[in-house]
Enzyme design. Sequence first.
Site, PDB file in Angstrom:
ATOM      1  N   HIS A  48       0.746  -1.197  -0.122  1.00  0.00           N
ATOM      2  CA  HIS A  48      -0.154  -0.085  -0.007  1.00  0.00           C
ATOM      3  C   HIS A  48       0.915   1.311   0.056  1.00  0.00           C
ATOM      4  CE1 HIS A  48      -4.058  -1.854   1.690  1.00  0.00           C
ATOM      5  NE2 HIS A  48      -3.277  -2.793   1.090  1.00  0.00           N
ATOM      6  N   GLU A  50       0.795   3.891   1.782  1.00  0.00           N
ATOM      7  CA  GLU A  50       1.104   4.278   3.042  1.00  0.00           C
ATOM      8  C   GLU A  50       2.389   3.505   3.588  1.00  0.00           C
ATOM      9  OE1 GLU A  50      -1.981   3.404   1.838  1.00  0.00           O
ATOM     10  OE2 GLU A  50      -3.237   4.329   3.359  1.00  0.00           O
ATOM     11  N   CYS A  81      -2.690   0.115   7.466  1.00  0.00           N
ATOM     12  CA  CYS A  81      -2.028   1.314   7.155  1.00  0.00           C
ATOM     13  C   CYS A  81      -2.137   2.114   8.469  1.00  0.00           C
ATOM     14  CB  CYS A  81      -2.223   1.947   6.070  1.00  0.00           C
ATOM     15  SG  CYS A  81      -1.943   0.815   4.588  1.00  0.00           S
TER      16      CYS A  81
END
Length: 146
Positions: A48, A50, A81
């Site tokens: 992801h 993040e 996240c």
Amino acid sequence: MECAFSEAEKAFAQDEVPVGAVIVDIQSGKIIAFAHNEMVGQKDPTAHAELLAIQRACLSIETSRLEDCDIYITLEPCPMCAQAISFARLRRLYFGAYDPKGGGVDHGARIFNAPSCHHIPEIIGGVEEQKCGQILKDFFEKKRGV
């Protein structure tokens, strides 16, 4: 948020869910890391934006804590996240579009409200919400052939 949105556009162009993240050192005001979703490209469901930005920021300033940093993300972080943001001790979280289905901040697990959460950043949601939401809408409409 402009830089995070630019990262989301890169993700869109690579057929990744268009989410971008940027980490800023609050002392200098400089971007120390940026990323977009790379789950498809890396064949990794944890890639992801993040998480990649946090990893890159920690490497950049050679620390495991980002206490003097803020993160800007185009979409409300998922629970995974959000927990990473807590573990990294980021000072402030800015995010664009809300995610009622998969979010972990204002929706779903609400990680920062859990008694087991060790650090809660200051949270500012809805930054450029319309723009950040539209790129996601466009991406999924394209996927569905609408």
